[in-house]
Motif scaffolding. Sequence first.
Motif, mmCIF file in Angstrom:
data_model
loop_
_atom_site.group_PDB
_atom_site.id
_atom_site.type_symbol
_atom_site.label_atom_id
_atom_site.label_comp_id
_atom_site.label_asym_id
_atom_site.label_seq_id
_atom_site.Cartn_x
_atom_site.Cartn_y
_atom_site.Cartn_z
ATOM 1 N N TYR A 1 0.964 -1.243 0.212
ATOM 2 C CA TYR A 1 -0.072 0.772 -0.139
ATOM 3 C C TYR A 1 0.716 1.837 -0.025
ATOM 4 N N ARG A 2 0.170 2.332 -0.411
ATOM 5 C CA ARG A 2 1.057 3.957 -0.335
ATOM 6 C C ARG A 2 0.932 4.501 0.728
ATOM 7 N N GLU A 3 -0.148 3.775 1.389
ATOM 8 C CA GLU A 3 0.062 4.474 3.116
ATOM 9 C C GLU A 3 -0.391 3.199 4.015
ATOM 10 N N PRO A 4 0.067 3.337 5.366
ATOM 11 C CA PRO A 4 -0.308 2.350 6.296
ATOM 12 C C PRO A 4 -1.619 2.411 7.087
ATOM 13 N N SER A 5 -2.019 2.044 5.666
ATOM 14 C CA SER A 5 -3.340 1.956 6.130
ATOM 15 C C SER A 5 -4.223 0.508 5.113
ATOM 16 N N MET A 6 -4.723 -0.378 5.239
ATOM 17 C CA MET A 6 -5.847 -1.021 4.715
ATOM 18 C C MET A 6 -6.493 -0.341 3.019
ATOM 19 N N ASP A 7 -6.954 0.618 3.652
ATOM 20 C CA ASP A 7 -8.130 0.869 3.159
ATOM 21 C C ASP A 7 -7.007 2.263 1.939
ATOM 22 N N ALA A 8 -6.084 2.461 2.162
ATOM 23 C CA ALA A 8 -5.014 3.124 1.229
ATOM 24 C C ALA A 8 -4.926 2.780 -0.702
ATOM 25 N N GLU A 9 -4.485 3.328 -1.000
ATOM 26 C CA GLU A 9 -4.037 2.835 -2.919
ATOM 27 C C GLU A 9 -3.386 1.832 -2.472
ATOM 28 N N LYS A 10 -3.382 0.846 -3.519
ATOM 29 C CA LYS A 10 -2.639 -0.359 -3.463
ATOM 30 C C LYS A 10 -1.503 -0.468 -4.631
ATOM 31 N N ILE A 11 -1.019 -0.673 -4.463
ATOM 32 C CA ILE A 11 0.792 -0.100 -5.154
ATOM 33 C C ILE A 11 0.884 -1.785 -6.847
ATOM 34 N N ARG A 12 0.952 -2.510 -5.530
ATOM 35 C CA ARG A 12 1.445 -4.089 -6.471
ATOM 36 C C ARG A 12 0.814 -5.400 -5.387
ATOM 37 N N ASP A 13 0.581 -6.626 -6.048
ATOM 38 C CA ASP A 13 0.028 -7.366 -5.231
ATOM 39 C C ASP A 13 1.136 -8.848 -4.929
ATOM 40 N N LEU A 14 1.103 -8.978 -3.460
ATOM 41 C CA LEU A 14 2.285 -10.038 -2.971
ATOM 42 C C LEU A 14 2.196 -11.449 -2.879
ATOM 43 N N ASN A 15 2.312 -11.862 -3.500
ATOM 44 C CA ASN A 15 1.840 -13.413 -2.957
ATOM 45 C C ASN A 15 2.650 -14.297 -2.288
ATOM 46 N N ILE A 16 2.694 -15.309 -2.008
ATOM 47 C CA ILE A 16 3.300 -16.328 -1.411
ATOM 48 C C ILE A 16 4.420 -16.907 -1.735
ATOM 49 N N GLY A 17 5.315 -16.801 -1.257
ATOM 50 C CA GLY A 17 6.929 -16.605 -1.616
ATOM 51 C C GLY A 17 7.886 -15.558 -2.090
ATOM 52 N N ASP A 18 6.947 -14.584 -2.282
ATOM 53 C CA ASP A 18 7.478 -13.062 -2.457
ATOM 54 C C ASP A 18 8.579 -12.592 -1.312
ATOM 55 N N THR A 19 9.724 -11.872 -1.703
ATOM 56 C CA THR A 19 10.280 -11.480 -0.838
ATOM 57 C C THR A 19 10.496 -10.319 -0.793
ATOM 58 N N VAL A 20 10.755 -9.554 0.182
ATOM 59 C CA VAL A 20 10.412 -7.710 -0.046
ATOM 60 C C VAL A 20 12.111 -7.560 1.141
ATOM 61 N N PHE A 21 12.419 -6.135 0.932
ATOM 62 C CA PHE A 21 12.960 -5.257 1.524
ATOM 63 C C PHE A 21 12.294 -4.608 2.563
ATOM 64 N N VAL A 22 12.621 -5.175 4.047
ATOM 65 C CA VAL A 22 11.736 -4.500 5.411
ATOM 66 C C VAL A 22 12.709 -3.182 5.537
ATOM 67 N N THR A 23 12.302 -1.592 6.090
ATOM 68 C CA THR A 23 13.260 -1.057 6.368
ATOM 69 C C THR A 23 12.592 -0.706 7.722
ATOM 70 N N GLY A 24 11.461 -1.172 8.137
ATOM 71 C CA GLY A 24 11.112 -0.199 9.426
ATOM 72 C C GLY A 24 9.771 -1.389 9.606
ATOM 73 N N GLU A 25 9.124 -0.086 10.825
ATOM 74 C CA GLU A 25 7.492 -0.627 10.728
ATOM 75 C C GLU A 25 6.310 0.601 11.424
ATOM 76 N N ASP A 26 5.352 0.185 10.799
ATOM 77 C CA ASP A 26 4.772 1.708 11.487
ATOM 78 C C ASP A 26 3.416 1.096 11.575
ATOM 79 N N GLY A 27 3.108 1.268 12.996
ATOM 80 C CA GLY A 27 1.693 -0.012 13.202
ATOM 81 C C GLY A 27 1.520 -0.862 12.916
ATOM 82 N N ASP A 28 0.435 -1.372 12.371
ATOM 83 C CA ASP A 28 0.246 -2.892 12.052
ATOM 84 C C ASP A 28 1.168 -3.400 10.413
#
Length: 206
Positions: free
Chosen positions: A49-76
């Motif tokens: 998502y573009r913002e830390p909210s489930m109601d925010a704009e979706k940028i792309r879909d992620l499937n099981i097994g995809d990897t992401v580069f986590v740089t921090g956290e914001d709430g949930d």
Amino acid sequence: MNMYIYKIKKIISVVMTVYSLLAPISLYISSYASISGEVNMIVSPTSAYREPSMDAEKIRDLNIGDTVFVTGEDGDFYVIYFKDTTQYVPKYAIDGTDVPDSATGVSVNPNAASLASSAKKAKEESNKALHEEFKEQEAYNEILEDTLEQKSKTKRNTIIWITVMVVLCMCMIGVSVMTAFSSKNADESTSEQGSTKEEKTKEDKS
């Protein structure tokens, strides 16, 4: 004079052009190098998502097994970095935890918790193996450094001994030459003295 001024202006122009081309690249590299984080695996289908909210704009879909580069956290949400943009991924999709009450109508992988645990264990084992490899590499580097230092000392000592031997040989040759020269001078002096005595004896007899 005008020709020199023209050449200087041309050189300045070329330098400015090169700088204008390299400056954005250097800024990009420095900004990318300053980002720190870790790679994590998606264990339940979700979206970035573009913002830390489930109601925010979706940028792309992620499937099981995809990897992401986590740089921090914001709430949930976890903050991820992808293609020069900051995006947000729900924590449950990476940790395998329960979906928060604010998230409705999302599909969850029933094996997410088990998959997240396996992924975490695999990452820990990988990090441990990498750490051991680094330790082995450090030990090897120390041994290599000691070996090179020992070789350097041996080579230096060899050069010193060769130099000493050459100097001694030169001294011996010099002493031999001096001795031979002195002996020759002594012989010539003795011969001259003998000739002088013979001539004197002949003069006395006559």
